[in-house]
Design a protein around this motif. Structure first.
Motif, PDB file in Angstrom:
ATOM      1  N   LEU A 146       0.828  -1.206   0.000  1.00  0.00           N
ATOM      2  CA  LEU A 146       0.000   0.000   0.000  1.00  0.00           C
ATOM      3  C   LEU A 146       0.865   1.260   0.000  1.00  0.00           C
ATOM      4  CD1 LEU A 146      -2.769  -1.255   2.433  1.00  0.00           C
ATOM      5  CD2 LEU A 146      -3.104  -0.649   0.014  1.00  0.00           C
ATOM      6  N   ARG A 147       1.886   1.287   0.843  1.00  0.00           N
ATOM      7  CA  ARG A 147       2.774   2.463   0.901  1.00  0.00           C
ATOM      8  C   ARG A 147       3.503   2.665  -0.432  1.00  0.00           C
ATOM      9  NH1 ARG A 147       2.540   6.307   4.523  1.00  0.00           N
ATOM     10  NH2 ARG A 147       4.723   6.677   4.188  1.00  0.00           N
ATOM     11  N   ASP A 148       4.140   1.614  -0.922  1.00  0.00           N
ATOM     12  CA  ASP A 148       4.912   1.733  -2.159  1.00  0.00           C
ATOM     13  C   ASP A 148       4.020   1.892  -3.388  1.00  0.00           C
ATOM     14  OD1 ASP A 148       7.152   1.466  -0.579  1.00  0.00           O
ATOM     15  OD2 ASP A 148       7.640  -0.573  -1.256  1.00  0.00           O
ATOM     16  N   GLY A 149       2.752   1.520  -3.265  1.00  0.00           N
ATOM     17  CA  GLY A 149       1.804   1.644  -4.374  1.00  0.00           C
ATOM     18  C   GLY A 149       1.151   3.012  -4.485  1.00  0.00           C
ATOM     19  N   GLY A 150       1.455   3.924  -3.542  1.00  0.00           N
ATOM     20  CA  GLY A 150       0.957   5.287  -3.689  1.00  0.00           C
ATOM     21  C   GLY A 150       0.082   5.819  -2.576  1.00  0.00           C
ATOM     22  N   CYS A 151      -0.100   5.064  -1.510  1.00  0.00           N
ATOM     23  CA  CYS A 151      -0.926   5.549  -0.403  1.00  0.00           C
ATOM     24  C   CYS A 151      -0.123   6.494   0.486  1.00  0.00           C
ATOM     25  CB  CYS A 151      -1.469   4.384   0.424  1.00  0.00           C
ATOM     26  SG  CYS A 151      -2.604   3.350  -0.514  1.00  0.00           S
ATOM     27  N   ASP A 152      -0.734   7.607   0.841  1.00  0.00           N
ATOM     28  CA  ASP A 152      -0.099   8.587   1.710  1.00  0.00           C
ATOM     29  C   ASP A 152      -0.024   8.096   3.150  1.00  0.00           C
ATOM     30  OD1 ASP A 152       0.106  10.680  -0.308  1.00  0.00           O
ATOM     31  OD2 ASP A 152      -2.083  10.751  -0.190  1.00  0.00           O
ATOM     32  N   ARG A 153      -1.003   7.288   3.517  1.00  0.00           N
ATOM     33  CA  ARG A 153      -1.100   6.766   4.880  1.00  0.00           C
ATOM     34  C   ARG A 153      -1.751   5.401   4.791  1.00  0.00           C
ATOM     35  NH1 ARG A 153      -5.177   7.587   9.076  1.00  0.00           N
ATOM     36  NH2 ARG A 153      -6.383   8.858   7.623  1.00  0.00           N
ATOM     37  N   VAL A 154      -1.454   4.530   5.764  1.00  0.00           N
ATOM     38  CA  VAL A 154      -2.064   3.196   5.811  1.00  0.00           C
ATOM     39  C   VAL A 154      -2.656   2.987   7.192  1.00  0.00           C
ATOM     40  CG1 VAL A 154      -1.669   0.697   5.663  1.00  0.00           C
ATOM     41  CG2 VAL A 154      -0.426   2.243   4.128  1.00  0.00           C
ATOM     42  N   VAL A 155      -3.923   2.557   7.223  1.00  0.00           N
ATOM     43  CA  VAL A 155      -4.558   2.153   8.473  1.00  0.00           C
ATOM     44  C   VAL A 155      -4.797   0.654   8.410  1.00  0.00           C
ATOM     45  CG1 VAL A 155      -5.617   4.390   8.940  1.00  0.00           C
ATOM     46  CG2 VAL A 155      -6.905   2.689   7.691  1.00  0.00           C
ATOM     47  N   VAL A 156      -4.471  -0.023   9.497  1.00  0.00           N
ATOM     48  CA  VAL A 156      -4.670  -1.460   9.611  1.00  0.00           C
ATOM     49  C   VAL A 156      -5.823  -1.668  10.568  1.00  0.00           C
ATOM     50  CG1 VAL A 156      -3.649  -3.660  10.300  1.00  0.00           C
ATOM     51  CG2 VAL A 156      -2.211  -1.899   9.219  1.00  0.00           C
ATOM     52  N   VAL A 157      -6.896  -2.278  10.084  1.00  0.00           N
ATOM     53  CA  VAL A 157      -8.069  -2.516  10.917  1.00  0.00           C
ATOM     54  C   VAL A 157      -7.891  -3.848  11.636  1.00  0.00           C
ATOM     55  CG1 VAL A 157     -10.571  -2.664  11.003  1.00  0.00           C
ATOM     56  CG2 VAL A 157      -9.482  -1.234   9.259  1.00  0.00           C
ATOM     57  N   LEU A 158      -7.843  -3.777  12.967  1.00  0.00           N
ATOM     58  CA  LEU A 158      -7.642  -4.950  13.820  1.00  0.00           C
ATOM     59  C   LEU A 158      -8.917  -5.273  14.587  1.00  0.00           C
ATOM     60  CD1 LEU A 158      -4.139  -4.023  15.304  1.00  0.00           C
ATOM     61  CD2 LEU A 158      -4.636  -5.588  13.413  1.00  0.00           C
TER      62      LEU A 158
END
Length: 177
Positions: A38-50
């Motif tokens: 997600l990061r390397d694919g162009g997302c500015d931020r990543v949220v992980v839903v746990l």
């Protein structure tokens, strides 16, 4: 302040068929690979839903809890969209497709510029990630139920850009060990 793209990684399930929460699979390798894609694919931020399992998330990601995760993927999906509410796009991905890398994410994210809706397909089979423009967040969240996130919202729409990604990955989700 608005962000362009937020990666929403759905990783709250108990992994009942798999035998344990998939967010913990292979000592967290699937989690790390998905966040990096997600990061390397162009997302500015990543949220992980746990949910079923709490774990630390990789650098560059933040954890969001889906308190009602037992209700299925829809609960995780809604929690993730809420965490991305200021984004122009949400790139919704799942933790159990470890061969999906940044090329897939980038292609699907780029395709969303056309209609605000895109999804990866693998040999014609719909998969993840799915990209939703912010204008679709409320309707997509409202349509989610049980173990279905965006599926009901996307079904039958003619404005979803299907991006063939089998040249980069299989997109197979791992439900069993």
């Amino acid at each position: 302040m608005s962000e362009c793209a937020v990666g929403v990684l759905l990783a709250a399930g108990a992994g009942t068929r798999y035998g344990s929460p998939k967010v913990l699979a292979h000592d967290g390798a699937w989690l790390r690979v998905a966040v990096q894609a997600l990061r390397d694919g162009g997302c500015d931020r990543v949220v992980v839903v746990l949910g079923a399992a709490e774990t630390s998330v990789p650098d560059g990601a933040t954890a969001v809890l889906a308190p009602d995760w037992q209700r299925g993927m829809s609960a995780s999906f809604r929690a993730g969209l809420a965490a991305a509410s200021n984004a122009e796009y949400a790139v919704v991905h799942v933790v159990d497709t470890p061969d999906v890398g940044p090329d897939v994410v980038r292609a699907v994210l780029d395709a969303a510029a056309e209609t605000g809706l895109s999804r990866a397909v693998f040999d014609g089979r719909p998969g993840h990630p799915v990209v939703l423009a912010g204008r679709h967040f409320d309707a997509a969240a409202a349509s989610a139920s049980g173990d279905f996130g965006a599926r009901n919202f996307l079904r039958g729409r003619d404005d979803v850009v299907a991006v063939e990604c089998s040249q980069w990955a299989t997109g197979i989700d791992h439900d069993y060990r």
